[in-house]
Design an enzyme around this catalytic site. Structure first.
Site, PDB file in Angstrom:
ATOM      1  N   MET A  90       0.851  -1.184   0.000  1.00 50.58           N
ATOM      2  CA  MET A  90       0.000   0.000   0.000  1.00 50.58           C
ATOM      3  C   MET A  90       0.888   1.236   0.000  1.00 50.58           C
ATOM      4  SD  MET A  90      -2.360  -1.534   3.058  1.00 50.58           S
ATOM      5  CE  MET A  90      -3.488  -0.156   3.172  1.00 50.58           C
ATOM      6  N   GLY A 132       1.395   4.514   4.483  1.00 49.42           N
ATOM      7  CA  GLY A 132       2.207   3.553   3.752  1.00 49.42           C
ATOM      8  C   GLY A 132       2.438   2.263   4.514  1.00 49.42           C
ATOM      9  N   SER A 133       2.160   1.124   3.906  1.00 52.40           N
ATOM     10  CA  SER A 133       2.219  -0.118   4.664  1.00 52.40           C
ATOM     11  C   SER A 133       2.006  -1.329   3.757  1.00 52.40           C
ATOM     12  CB  SER A 133       1.159  -0.080   5.766  1.00 52.40           C
ATOM     13  OG  SER A 133      -0.061   0.407   5.246  1.00 52.40           O
ATOM     14  N   ARG A 134       1.601  -2.439   4.378  1.00 53.78           N
ATOM     15  CA  ARG A 134       1.434  -3.687   3.638  1.00 53.78           C
ATOM     16  C   ARG A 134       0.372  -4.549   4.318  1.00 53.78           C
ATOM     17  NH1 ARG A 134       6.564  -7.791   3.341  1.00 53.78           N
ATOM     18  NH2 ARG A 134       5.410  -9.737   3.448  1.00 53.78           N
TER      19      ARG A 134
END
Length: 219
Positions: free
Chosen positions: A97, A185-187
């Site tokens: 993301m 921001g990430s996953r």
């Protein structure tokens, strides 16, 4: 455009910070440099507001499919050993993301939440192979009416500093319901049971509540 409740505090604080800095610069800088900085700070504030947007979408409702819990790009599809809950090899779909994606996460299937566990940790970049284990993350397991269990892991990234979970154990949820939010921001990792066939490919763009990640093989 709807703004998610998770963004209210950040947007208010951002507005106060930008306004304070601009007011100070108004008295310190000549007109043109001040106007340039004012435009830049206004664009940054707009970007902050857009980060918490919740777009209108027609969510997929399909009892035979696993729907993406996150917006982003499919980073990896890999057979790995899931060592927290299932403790066996499973297919993991990792969704990256970026800061420009919608960061509201959604429930991938109809079902009951049977496991929720928060893990404090580091803030490695989402691309790092150990980020799913070492970074701050939430692990959520949903069990469908057919008894299939799907694990979703919300993982903080290099910029993310807060992982929020909105669901509770032993409660029923519908496909597309809000599951959580990851800031900046990430996953998201999704662990797919053997009963399902993966229907996405690496680098494919997916949308939360809309894109089908996998379908039941028997269907």
């Amino acid at each position: 455009m709807k703004i998610h409740r998770e963004g209210k505090q950040s947007i208010i604080l951002g507005f106060i910070a930008f306004s304070s800095v601009n007011l100070m610069l108004f008295f310190l800088l000549p007109v043109y440099p001040f106007l340039i900085l004012l435009i830049i700070s206004s664009l940054m504030l707009c970007g902050l507001i857009l980060f918490f947007r919740v777009p209108e979408r027609k969510h997929v409702k399909n009892p035979f499919s696993i729907i993406s819990p996150a917006d982003g790009r499919v980073l990896k599809i890999k057979e790995v050993y899931e060592n927290e809950y299932f403790k066996k090899p499973m297919t993991r779909i990792s969704i990256f993301m970026s800061i420009t994606d919608v960061h509201l996460n959604r429930i991938p299937v109809d079902g009951k939440i049977v496991y929720v566990q928060y893990h404090p940790g580091r803030y490695l970049l989402a691309f790092h192979p150990k980020s799913s284990e070492l970074n701050e993350h939430n692990t959520i397991v949903v069990e469908t009416d057919r008894g299939h269990q799907i694990l979703v892991r919300q993982i903080a990234g290099g910029l993310a500093r807060r992982v929020r979970c909105f669901v509770n154990e032993n409660e029923q949820y519908r496909q597309g319901d809000e599951m959580g939010f990851i800031k900046f921001g990430s996953r998201a990792d999704v662990f797919i049971p053997d009963e399902y066939k993966v229907s996405v490919v690496k680098n494919q763009k997916v949308k939360a509540g809309v894109s089908v990640l996998a379908v039941l093989k028997e269907e």
